[in-house]
Design a protein around this motif. Structure first.
Motif, mmCIF file in Angstrom:
data_model
loop_
_atom_site.group_PDB
_atom_site.id
_atom_site.type_symbol
_atom_site.label_atom_id
_atom_site.label_comp_id
_atom_site.label_asym_id
_atom_site.label_seq_id
_atom_site.Cartn_x
_atom_site.Cartn_y
_atom_site.Cartn_z
ATOM 1 N N ASP A 24 13.399 -10.442 -62.006
ATOM 2 C CA ASP A 24 12.082 -9.942 -61.637
ATOM 3 C C ASP A 24 11.115 -11.109 -61.753
ATOM 4 O OD1 ASP A 24 10.103 -8.240 -60.857
ATOM 5 O OD2 ASP A 24 9.799 -7.343 -62.836
ATOM 6 N N VAL A 25 10.163 -11.182 -60.851
ATOM 7 C CA VAL A 25 9.152 -12.242 -60.894
ATOM 8 C C VAL A 25 7.786 -11.583 -60.791
ATOM 9 C CG1 VAL A 25 10.636 -14.055 -59.949
ATOM 10 C CG2 VAL A 25 9.346 -12.595 -58.389
ATOM 11 N N PRO A 26 6.738 -12.202 -61.356
ATOM 12 C CA PRO A 26 5.414 -11.578 -61.382
ATOM 13 C C PRO A 26 4.880 -11.249 -59.992
ATOM 14 C CG PRO A 26 5.484 -13.450 -62.884
ATOM 15 C CD PRO A 26 6.745 -13.491 -62.087
ATOM 16 N N VAL A 27 4.123 -10.159 -59.922
ATOM 17 C CA VAL A 27 3.486 -9.774 -58.662
ATOM 18 C C VAL A 27 2.371 -10.752 -58.304
ATOM 19 C CG1 VAL A 27 2.024 -8.019 -57.576
ATOM 20 C CG2 VAL A 27 4.074 -7.325 -58.814
ATOM 21 N N ILE A 28 1.622 -11.216 -59.322
ATOM 22 C CA ILE A 28 0.562 -12.195 -59.092
ATOM 23 C C ILE A 28 1.177 -13.588 -59.122
ATOM 24 C CG2 ILE A 28 -1.636 -13.118 -59.874
ATOM 25 C CD1 ILE A 28 -1.825 -10.285 -58.854
ATOM 26 N N GLN A 29 0.989 -14.347 -58.046
ATOM 27 C CA GLN A 29 1.599 -15.664 -57.897
ATOM 28 C C GLN A 29 0.534 -16.714 -57.568
ATOM 29 O OE1 GLN A 29 4.981 -16.740 -57.891
ATOM 30 N NE2 GLN A 29 5.446 -14.757 -58.835
ATOM 31 N N PRO A 30 0.796 -17.986 -57.922
ATOM 32 C CA PRO A 30 -0.094 -19.047 -57.438
ATOM 33 C C PRO A 30 -0.043 -19.098 -55.922
ATOM 34 C CG PRO A 30 1.924 -19.974 -58.377
ATOM 35 C CD PRO A 30 1.935 -18.517 -58.696
ATOM 36 N N ALA A 31 -1.218 -19.214 -55.286
ATOM 37 C CA ALA A 31 -1.270 -19.111 -53.828
ATOM 38 C C ALA A 31 -0.852 -20.392 -53.124
ATOM 39 C CB ALA A 31 -2.685 -18.718 -53.386
ATOM 40 N N ARG A 44 -1.341 -16.126 -42.882
ATOM 41 C CA ARG A 44 -2.500 -15.323 -42.499
ATOM 42 C C ARG A 44 -2.367 -13.865 -42.936
ATOM 43 N NH1 ARG A 44 -0.437 -16.369 -37.092
ATOM 44 N NH2 ARG A 44 0.538 -14.495 -36.211
ATOM 45 N N ARG A 45 -1.235 -13.503 -43.502
ATOM 46 C CA ARG A 45 -1.036 -12.122 -43.947
ATOM 47 C C ARG A 45 -1.124 -11.964 -45.467
ATOM 48 N NH1 ARG A 45 1.212 -9.300 -39.618
ATOM 49 N NH2 ARG A 45 1.966 -10.648 -37.938
ATOM 50 N N ILE A 46 -1.349 -13.058 -46.177
ATOM 51 C CA ILE A 46 -1.345 -13.035 -47.639
ATOM 52 C C ILE A 46 -2.631 -12.407 -48.178
ATOM 53 C CG2 ILE A 46 -1.415 -14.522 -49.683
ATOM 54 C CD1 ILE A 46 0.422 -16.445 -48.232
ATOM 55 N N PHE A 47 -2.512 -11.634 -49.258
ATOM 56 C CA PHE A 47 -3.665 -11.096 -49.977
ATOM 57 C C PHE A 47 -4.062 -12.100 -51.058
ATOM 58 C CE2 PHE A 47 -1.722 -7.184 -48.326
ATOM 59 C CZ PHE A 47 -2.831 -6.551 -47.797
ATOM 60 N N LEU A 48 -5.207 -12.733 -50.880
ATOM 61 C CA LEU A 48 -5.651 -13.796 -51.777
ATOM 62 C C LEU A 48 -6.683 -13.289 -52.779
ATOM 63 C CD1 LEU A 48 -6.095 -16.642 -49.141
ATOM 64 C CD2 LEU A 48 -4.386 -16.594 -50.963
ATOM 65 N N THR A 49 -6.687 -13.919 -53.956
ATOM 66 C CA THR A 49 -7.710 -13.662 -54.964
ATOM 67 C C THR A 49 -7.867 -14.927 -55.797
ATOM 68 O OG1 THR A 49 -8.416 -12.170 -56.735
ATOM 69 C CG2 THR A 49 -6.075 -12.713 -56.659
ATOM 70 N N GLU A 50 -8.680 -14.872 -56.860
ATOM 71 C CA GLU A 50 -8.895 -16.024 -57.721
ATOM 72 C C GLU A 50 -8.776 -15.611 -59.175
ATOM 73 O OE1 GLU A 50 -12.604 -17.947 -57.130
ATOM 74 O OE2 GLU A 50 -12.004 -18.968 -55.294
ATOM 75 N N SER A 51 -8.383 -16.575 -60.016
ATOM 76 C CA SER A 51 -8.397 -16.361 -61.459
ATOM 77 C C SER A 51 -9.811 -16.599 -61.984
ATOM 78 C CB SER A 51 -7.435 -17.322 -62.143
ATOM 79 O OG SER A 51 -7.927 -18.653 -62.069
ATOM 80 N N GLY A 54 -11.016 -19.988 -61.292
ATOM 81 C CA GLY A 54 -11.154 -20.400 -59.908
ATOM 82 C C GLY A 54 -9.856 -20.779 -59.230
ATOM 83 N N ALA A 55 -8.717 -20.651 -59.915
ATOM 84 C CA ALA A 55 -7.430 -20.982 -59.315
ATOM 85 C C ALA A 55 -7.086 -19.946 -58.240
ATOM 86 C CB ALA A 55 -6.338 -21.019 -60.370
ATOM 87 N N ALA A 56 -6.529 -20.413 -57.127
ATOM 88 C CA ALA A 56 -6.162 -19.519 -56.034
ATOM 89 C C ALA A 56 -4.885 -18.760 -56.385
ATOM 90 C CB ALA A 56 -5.960 -20.304 -54.747
ATOM 91 N N LEU A 57 -4.946 -17.435 -56.300
ATOM 92 C CA LEU A 57 -3.811 -16.568 -56.595
ATOM 93 C C LEU A 57 -3.577 -15.650 -55.401
ATOM 94 C CD1 LEU A 57 -4.807 -15.487 -60.231
ATOM 95 C CD2 LEU A 57 -3.190 -17.292 -59.597
ATOM 96 N N CYS A 58 -2.391 -15.031 -55.381
ATOM 97 C CA CYS A 58 -2.108 -14.074 -54.319
ATOM 98 C C CYS A 58 -1.133 -13.020 -54.824
ATOM 99 C CB CYS A 58 -1.533 -14.769 -53.083
ATOM 100 S SG CYS A 58 0.123 -15.467 -53.313
ATOM 101 N N LEU A 59 -1.125 -11.876 -54.119
ATOM 102 C CA LEU A 59 -0.085 -10.887 -54.353
ATOM 103 C C LEU A 59 1.203 -11.405 -53.725
ATOM 104 C CD1 LEU A 59 -1.964 -7.548 -53.579
ATOM 105 C CD2 LEU A 59 -1.487 -8.556 -55.813
ATOM 106 N N ARG A 60 2.305 -11.193 -54.395
ATOM 107 C CA ARG A 60 3.616 -11.713 -53.969
ATOM 108 C C ARG A 60 3.915 -11.299 -52.523
ATOM 109 N NH1 ARG A 60 7.466 -9.194 -57.935
ATOM 110 N NH2 ARG A 60 7.292 -7.392 -56.575
ATOM 111 N N PRO A 61 3.918 -12.263 -51.557
ATOM 112 C CA PRO A 61 4.193 -11.897 -50.161
ATOM 113 C C PRO A 61 5.661 -11.976 -49.794
ATOM 114 C CG PRO A 61 3.434 -14.156 -50.255
ATOM 115 C CD PRO A 61 3.447 -13.660 -51.676
ATOM 116 N N GLY A 86 12.315 -5.479 -55.043
ATOM 117 C CA GLY A 86 10.959 -5.162 -55.475
ATOM 118 C C GLY A 86 9.989 -5.174 -54.316
ATOM 119 N N GLU A 87 8.723 -4.918 -54.655
ATOM 120 C CA GLU A 87 7.687 -4.834 -53.630
ATOM 121 C C GLU A 87 7.133 -6.212 -53.265
ATOM 122 O OE1 GLU A 87 4.961 -1.062 -53.776
ATOM 123 O OE2 GLU A 87 5.427 -1.686 -55.830
ATOM 124 N N VAL A 88 6.797 -6.353 -51.997
ATOM 125 C CA VAL A 88 6.017 -7.488 -51.530
ATOM 126 C C VAL A 88 4.768 -6.936 -50.847
ATOM 127 C CG1 VAL A 88 7.970 -9.067 -51.310
ATOM 128 C CG2 VAL A 88 7.329 -7.633 -49.364
#
Length: 371
Positions: A24-31, A44-51, A54-61, A86-88
């Motif tokens: 299993d690997v974390p759902v939140i990943q470095p982008a 272009r399909r990735i869900f991006l966010t920030e820590s 300010g580090a760029a993070l994303c949901l596991r695509p 698992g889910e992507v």
């Protein structure tokens, strides 16, 4: 909460039987690894966010990059086979944005032909388990054979890089070939930029671009950096200067038209190379060894087609690429391939070969519902 696939327990049992350890690997990943290596279609399909920092993070695509990162961090030995279910999370035009994938990543196996064939066979076995009695078809391509053809035809490095990046996208490849046949005219550039491009000095050009961006109040963080812009401008100028012979261009088109059952594909490639007066060397040897290894797995040769123009839209593939379809379905149920450079790019201290596949379980469940 998303419903877990009904066939999940059967899939995990198959993984165990195939000697693949479920991880299993974390759902939140470095982008950044996905933005750098995953391919334009996925980026272009990735869900991006920030820590908070300010580090760029994303949901596991997808799972390949996270599994490889986890392997590097754990400093585990190789060869090693990892399985996942698992889910992507991706923005999609059809279907939900959260869906399940399952697959196996095979890391560190030095017998590439054996590992490639095993990956195709494992993927085929998983789909056969989930869809018993369905007719399955495998489409297989090879990034390394394509690149060997480009090199043998004498294309300069810039064109080889552009065409290699386009492999896997029919539209991008068609556009690149059109430009190769009829190079576009030089775009109008400011005189100083044009001089620096003609000099072919990326450092001086990047410094000039950075100065202009600063004067205009533009931040490099909002798009391409000055270095990237400079390299791209010089690369475009080099591409426009190429005039490929009509013989070489027709040979490339002839290669891309090759489509044959896997058991005769090596002969087709040998015939093409002889007719074009080129040698495909080690790439053809690897292709033939893989075809023989696939045959030893007992997969019906008639169900596996080699398509010379077939690739998959992920930037990290280096050799084998494949997809598996059921019946006359237009969307693949499985996608996979070889990625020998990926782990080094992700930070591994030594090269680690890899090959793997992912199965779209939502598509399989939709077909099971029809049965």
């Amino acid at each position: 909460m998303t419903r877990f696939p009904a066939i999940a327990s059967d899939i995990t049992a198959l993984f165990a039987a195939r000697g693949a350890d479920l991880v299993d690997v974390p759902v939140i990943q470095p982008a950044d690894p996905f933005l750098d290596m995953a391919g334009e279609d996925l980026r272009r399909r990735i869900f991006l966010t920030e820590s908070e920092t300010g580090a760029a993070l994303c949901l596991r695509p997808e799972f390949t990059i996270p599994v490889c990162l986890d392997h590097i961090a754990s400093q585990a030995g190789t060869p090693r086979r990892y399985a996942y279910l698992g889910e992507v999370f991706r923005q999609r035009r059809e279907g939900g944005n959260e869906f399940f994938q399952a697959g196996i990543e095979d890391l560190g196996e030095t017998d590439a032909a054996m590992a490639d064939a095993r990956s195709v066979a494992d993927a085929h076995a998983l789909v056969s388990l989930a869809l018993p009695g369905r007719t399955l078809a495998v489409t297989l391509g090879d990034q390394s054979v394509f690149e060997a053809v480009l090199a043998a035809l004498g294309l300069p490095r810039g064109w080889r890089m552009r065409l290699a990046r386009a492999f896997g996208s029919a539209d991008m490849l068609a556009s690149a070939l059109a430009d190769l046949a009829n190079p576009p005219k030089n775009a109008a550039l400011p005189s100083r930029v044009a001089e620096l491009v003609a000099d072919g000095e990326p450092a001086a050009l990047a410094a000039h671009i950075a100065e202009g961006m600063e004067e205009a109040g533009l931040s490099p963080a909002l798009g391409r950096t000055p270095d990237e812009i400079a390299r791209r401008l010089i690369e475009k100028a080099e591409l426009r200067s190429v005039r490929l012979s009509s013989e070489a261009f027709e040979a490339l088109r002839s290669f891309l038209a090759i489509r044959a059952p896997l058991d005769t594909a090596a002969d087709a490639l040998e015939g093409f190379a002889a007719g074009a007066g080129i040698s495909l060397g080690a790439a053809l040897e690897r292709f033939s060894a893989r075809a023989e290894a696939v045959r030893r797995h007992g997969l019906a040769s008639a169900s596996i087609t080699y398509d010379a123009a077939f690739g998959r839209p992920l930037d990290y593939y280096t050799g084998l690429v494949f997809e598996i379809f059921a019946g006359d379905a237009t969307r693949p149920l499985v996608g996979g391939g070889r990625y020998d450079r990926l782990l080094t790019l992700l930070g591994a201290k030594r090269p680690i070969p890899g090959v793997g596949f992912s199965v779209w379980l939502d598509r399989i469940e939709a077909l099971r519902g029809q049965g």
